[in-house]
Design an enzyme around this catalytic site. Structure first.
Site, short mmCIF file in Angstrom:
data_model
loop_
_atom_site.label_atom_id
_atom_site.label_comp_id
_atom_site.label_asym_id
_atom_site.label_seq_id
_atom_site.Cartn_x
_atom_site.Cartn_y
_atom_site.Cartn_z
NE ARG A 100 6.93 -2.12 5.88
CZ ARG A 100 5.32 -2.12 5.90
NH1 ARG A 100 4.80 -1.89 4.91
NH2 ARG A 100 4.91 -2.66 7.25
CE LYS A 160 -2.45 -0.73 3.56
NZ LYS A 160 -1.96 -2.16 4.18
#
Ligand code: AMP
Length: 222
Positions: A133, A19
């Site tokens: 991440r 997202k």
């Protein structure tokens, strides 16, 4: 269904579905601000505000911040001047109660949601993606150590900011966040499907961020 030029968009997807990455691209392409409730909380934690102190415990455990708190800050943000021509919601709504509150709030202002993009990623891939991440401390851009590496290790391509791993991106919290998503947020796909707003995007690693972005633009007819 979304028409060309429609601008009130929700990005829906499990933690690690991409997202943040797609929000950054879309906000540039559509010229509307990305509104991330997670980013708002993280900024408040960094500043040591009362809101940040309240949110931190929930976030560290991978739980949802209570609806009343999130709804108030999200709706307030959407009412800001820079959202008058549209917005891209990243990480809100996450419960049916939040979705209802958003719906009522927009309807009262003669507005509505134009499209809900669901980034569909198999659950087993999410943990691997989140554990790699890295996020820019200055501009919030997202990277992945192997899938989306920065040109220079530890530094943001866009602004030279330092990259870091989020506190809640450790494996135990991630598993809880995915479980919380499946229980609380996954029902929103049916919610928006019934309203003919859902745009399903296959967003697994095999596709890659460029292909996912191309599919998003196609779905939005942007
Ligand atoms: P995110 O950056 O969207 O992954 O959000 C990080 C964390 O912030 C979540 O795990 C929740 O603890 C909290 N949070 C962000 N948005 C919401 C929301 N809409 N409802 C409840 N909690 C949220």
């Amino acid at each position: 269904m979304t028409e060309r030029g429609s601008r009130n968009i929700i990005l829906l997807g499990a933690p690690g579905s991409g997202k943040g990455t797609q929000a950054a691209r879309l906000t540039e392409r559509l010229g509307v601000p990305a509104v991330s409730t997670g980013d708002i909380f993280r900024a408040n934690i960094a500043e040591g505000t009362a809101l940040g102190k309240e949110a931190k415990g929930y976030m560290d455990r991978g739980e949802l911040v209570p609806d009343a708190v999130v709804i108030a800050i999200a709706l307030d943000r959407i009412d800001a001047n820079d959202c008058r021509n549209g917005f891209l919601l990243d990480g809100f709504p996450r419960t049916t109660e939040q979705a209802d509150a958003l719906d009522r709030h927009l309807a009262a202002a003669g507005r509505g949601i134009d499209g809900v993009l669901l980034l569909d990623v198999p659950t087993e891939e999410l943990v691997r993606r989140i554990s790699g991440r890295r996020v820019c401390r200055s501009c919030g851009a997202s990277y992945h150590v192997t899938d989306i590496p920065p040109a220079r290790a530890g530094l943001c391509d866009a602004c030279d900011g330092a990259l870091y791993a989020r506190d809640d991106d450790n494996e135990e919290t991630v598993r809880n966040r995915i479980e919380v998503y499946n229980v609380n947020t996954a029902p929103l796909t049916a919610y928006y499907e019934e309203r003919k707003l859902l745009l399903r995007i296959a967003a697994s690693g095999a596709s890659g961020p460029d292909a996912v972005f191309a599919d998003i633009l196609k779905a939005l007819r942007a």
